[in-house]
Motif scaffolding. Structure first.
Motif, mmCIF file in Angstrom:
data_model
loop_
_atom_site.group_PDB
_atom_site.id
_atom_site.type_symbol
_atom_site.label_atom_id
_atom_site.label_comp_id
_atom_site.label_asym_id
_atom_site.label_seq_id
_atom_site.Cartn_x
_atom_site.Cartn_y
_atom_site.Cartn_z
ATOM 1 N N LEU A 1 0.852 -1.186 0.000
ATOM 2 C CA LEU A 1 0.000 0.000 0.000
ATOM 3 C C LEU A 1 0.888 1.237 0.000
ATOM 4 C CD1 LEU A 1 -2.575 -1.161 2.694
ATOM 5 C CD2 LEU A 1 -2.816 -1.282 0.211
ATOM 6 N N PHE A 2 0.551 2.219 -0.845
ATOM 7 C CA PHE A 2 1.421 3.360 -1.080
ATOM 8 C C PHE A 2 0.667 4.674 -0.892
ATOM 9 C CE2 PHE A 2 2.423 -0.045 -4.254
ATOM 10 C CZ PHE A 2 3.509 -0.571 -3.577
ATOM 11 N N LEU A 3 1.438 5.754 -0.745
ATOM 12 C CA LEU A 3 0.907 7.110 -0.718
ATOM 13 C C LEU A 3 1.564 7.905 -1.839
ATOM 14 C CD1 LEU A 3 0.989 7.902 3.118
ATOM 15 C CD2 LEU A 3 -1.056 7.640 1.704
ATOM 16 N N VAL A 4 0.732 8.629 -2.604
ATOM 17 C CA VAL A 4 1.221 9.450 -3.713
ATOM 18 C C VAL A 4 0.595 10.829 -3.571
ATOM 19 C CG1 VAL A 4 1.374 9.721 -6.211
ATOM 20 C CG2 VAL A 4 1.341 7.410 -5.207
ATOM 21 N N GLY A 5 1.416 11.872 -3.458
ATOM 22 C CA GLY A 5 0.882 13.217 -3.292
ATOM 23 C C GLY A 5 1.522 14.212 -4.229
ATOM 24 N N HIS A 6 0.721 15.201 -4.659
ATOM 25 C CA HIS A 6 1.207 16.258 -5.544
ATOM 26 C C HIS A 6 1.090 17.611 -4.847
ATOM 27 C CE1 HIS A 6 0.225 19.233 -8.948
ATOM 28 N NE2 HIS A 6 1.537 19.071 -8.937
ATOM 29 N N SER A 7 2.176 18.389 -4.840
ATOM 30 C CA SER A 7 2.187 19.739 -4.285
ATOM 31 C C SER A 7 1.847 19.687 -2.791
ATOM 32 C CB SER A 7 1.220 20.627 -5.076
ATOM 33 O OG SER A 7 1.409 21.977 -4.766
ATOM 34 N N GLU A 8 0.759 20.343 -2.340
ATOM 35 C CA GLU A 8 0.391 20.187 -0.927
ATOM 36 C C GLU A 8 0.219 18.705 -0.605
ATOM 37 O OE1 GLU A 8 -3.054 20.923 2.426
ATOM 38 O OE2 GLU A 8 -3.533 21.252 0.321
ATOM 39 N N GLY A 9 -0.311 17.937 -1.553
ATOM 40 C CA GLY A 9 -0.489 16.512 -1.323
ATOM 41 C C GLY A 9 0.804 15.806 -0.971
ATOM 42 N N ALA A 10 1.928 16.256 -1.546
ATOM 43 C CA ALA A 10 3.227 15.664 -1.204
ATOM 44 C C ALA A 10 3.584 15.967 0.251
ATOM 45 C CB ALA A 10 4.311 16.199 -2.139
ATOM 46 N N ILE A 11 3.263 17.166 0.714
ATOM 47 C CA ILE A 11 3.481 17.518 2.120
ATOM 48 C C ILE A 11 2.590 16.654 3.013
ATOM 49 C CG2 ILE A 11 3.175 19.340 3.841
ATOM 50 C CD1 ILE A 11 5.585 19.796 2.059
ATOM 51 N N LEU A 12 1.343 16.490 2.608
ATOM 52 C CA LEU A 12 0.388 15.743 3.425
ATOM 53 C C LEU A 12 0.774 14.274 3.562
ATOM 54 C CD1 LEU A 12 -2.962 17.267 2.100
ATOM 55 C CD2 LEU A 12 -1.684 17.916 4.153
ATOM 56 N N VAL A 13 1.231 13.662 2.472
ATOM 57 C CA VAL A 13 1.609 12.252 2.582
ATOM 58 C C VAL A 13 2.903 12.106 3.392
ATOM 59 C CG1 VAL A 13 0.432 11.685 0.420
ATOM 60 C CG2 VAL A 13 2.898 12.079 0.406
ATOM 61 N N THR A 14 3.753 13.119 3.365
ATOM 62 C CA THR A 14 4.950 13.097 4.216
ATOM 63 C C THR A 14 4.550 13.107 5.681
ATOM 64 O OG1 THR A 14 6.287 14.225 2.540
ATOM 65 C CG2 THR A 14 7.064 14.326 4.810
ATOM 66 N N ILE A 15 3.634 14.002 6.052
ATOM 67 C CA ILE A 15 3.154 14.076 7.436
ATOM 68 C C ILE A 15 2.498 12.758 7.834
ATOM 69 C CG2 ILE A 15 1.546 15.222 9.016
ATOM 70 C CD1 ILE A 15 1.840 17.751 7.251
ATOM 71 N N ALA A 16 1.590 12.265 6.987
ATOM 72 C CA ALA A 16 0.845 11.051 7.313
ATOM 73 C C ALA A 16 1.766 9.840 7.415
ATOM 74 C CB ALA A 16 -0.245 10.812 6.267
ATOM 75 N N ALA A 17 2.701 9.710 6.473
ATOM 76 C CA ALA A 17 3.613 8.563 6.496
ATOM 77 C C ALA A 17 4.499 8.592 7.730
ATOM 78 C CB ALA A 17 4.457 8.545 5.231
ATOM 79 N N ALA A 18 4.972 9.781 8.121
ATOM 80 C CA ALA A 18 5.807 9.890 9.319
ATOM 81 C C ALA A 18 5.018 9.524 10.567
ATOM 82 C CB ALA A 18 6.364 11.306 9.442
ATOM 83 N N ARG A 19 3.765 9.971 10.637
ATOM 84 C CA ARG A 19 2.931 9.619 11.792
ATOM 85 C C ARG A 19 2.698 8.110 11.850
ATOM 86 N NH1 ARG A 19 -2.063 13.921 11.248
ATOM 87 N NH2 ARG A 19 -1.023 15.808 12.038
ATOM 88 N N MET A 20 2.366 7.505 10.703
ATOM 89 C CA MET A 20 2.080 6.071 10.691
ATOM 90 C C MET A 20 3.324 5.251 11.017
ATOM 91 S SD MET A 20 -0.751 5.468 7.676
ATOM 92 C CE MET A 20 -0.332 6.770 6.522
ATOM 93 N N ALA A 21 4.500 5.775 10.657
ATOM 94 C CA ALA A 21 5.745 5.064 10.981
ATOM 95 C C ALA A 21 5.937 4.953 12.480
ATOM 96 C CB ALA A 21 6.930 5.785 10.346
ATOM 97 N N ASP A 22 5.440 5.945 13.222
ATOM 98 C CA ASP A 22 5.602 5.961 14.673
ATOM 99 C C ASP A 22 4.449 5.292 15.415
ATOM 100 O OD1 ASP A 22 7.948 7.329 14.321
ATOM 101 O OD2 ASP A 22 7.093 9.302 14.711
#
Length: 330
Positions: free
Chosen positions: A131-152
């Motif tokens: 399962l992957f996350l793909v974001g564009h522009s603000e979406g790239a920021i949002l998937v970075t935040i979400a992926a970092a949270r889920m990693a923890d």
């Protein structure tokens, strides 16, 4: 990249409600039998729907990406932002009215990425562990935040890889100041002449507006005569993605166009340096922030003409091929 068994594409409507929002989206499935590797697609800023279309600019990038990935055998979920399209912002149990999206902050949007990811992961037609996350522009920021949270997180699904399309690696206020400096020379000549006559430094004026926004405390505020989604701006101005990028120990693909006026292509090198996991970067030649090629000088005024053309096929193929490599057949 297209696989012979994945040429047929089907779509299913999906709703995933929460306490403060009721989100609606589209699941796009490849042909053939699942379960499939799958990705959540996250659009850019503003009142954009699941296809990345805003009221005055039909960008259509996420729809085109969803279909390209489906042809490569990858399922996707894309969704309308809160208060846009069929998604609703809920306040005290009631649906927020027109322009409800203006009350939504950056971190609310990141919460919605996680909610979409959880909803996609729960489907029996997608493959756990791919399962992957793909974001564009603000979406790239949002998937970075979400992926970092889920990693923890101690429990719950986690992305196996992340794609950042036009993703920044500097604080939000620095991104917007650079945008002002890059966009100023592309303004119509009469506007540039007026700014010169009034001795107005656009970058400095943007900085002053940022200070005014930081002084607000409401979700929506009027700054410089314009009504703004102040909560989002306050959170974005103060957000530095580098801390969350440093928490991504999963594979990352970062793609920015060589003619992107809104995100510095040099941030690709910063992402490669900051992310501890495997990173692949690509400077897409002649590609702008709209993910289309632009043969002439890049210009904000060219966006409406650019979006009439399809998303750059090379970019779509690069993303599809990279994600397919992250999801080997079981």
């Amino acid at each position: 990249m297209t696989t012979p068994a994945a040429t047929a594409v089907s779509e299913i409507e999906l709703r995933f409600p929460g306490v403060d929002r009721d989100l609606a989206g589209t699941v796009t499935l490849p042909g053939g039998a699942g379960p499939f590797p799958a990705a959540v697609l996250v659009s850019g800023s503003g009142p954009v729907d699941r296809d990345s279309n805003a009221p005055r600019l039909a960008i259509d990038s996420t729809r085109q990406l969803a279909h390209a990935l489906a042809r490569a055998g990858i399922a996707t979920l894309r969704y309308d932002k809160r208060g846009v399209g069929q998604s609703r912002l809920l306040r005290d149990g009631a649906t927020e009215g027109r322009n409800g999206w203006m009350r939504v902050g950056l971190f609310d949007n990141a919460d919605d990425v996680a909610a979409a990811f959880t909803a996609l992961a729960a489907r029996p037609d997608v493959r756990a562990g791919q399962l992957f996350l793909v974001g564009h522009s603000e979406g790239a920021i949002l998937v970075t935040i979400a992926a970092a949270r889920m990693a923890d997180a101690a429990t719950g699904p986690r992305p196996a890889a992340v794609v950042l399309l036009a993703g920044a690696a500097r604080p939000g206020d620095a991104v917007l100041r650079r945008q002002a400096g890059m966009l100023a020379p592309t303004l119509p000549a009469p506007v540039r002449g007026l700014l010169k006559l009034l001795r107005t430094d656009l970058v400095r004026q943007v900085g002053r507006n940022h200070d005014k926004i930081r002084a607000t405390s409401t979700d929506i505020a009027r700054v410089g005569g314009a009504r703004l989604n102040a909560k989002w701006f306050r959170e974005y101005l103060g957000y530095d993605p580098r801390a969350d990028l440093a928490r991504l120990r999963i594979p990352v693909l970062a793609v920015t166009g060589s003619k992107d006026l809104q995100v510095d292509p040099a941030d690709l090198a910063a992402i490669a340096e900051i992310v501890p996991g495997p990173v692949q970067t690509w400077l897409a030649p002649e590609v702008t922030h709209m993910l289309r090629t632009q043969p002439g000088p890049p210009s904000l005024r060219a966006y409406k003409e650019e979006v009439r053309r399809p998303v750059d096929p090379g970019l779509l193929d690069r993303v599809a091929t990279w994600l397919t490599d992250q999801a080997p057949a079981s």
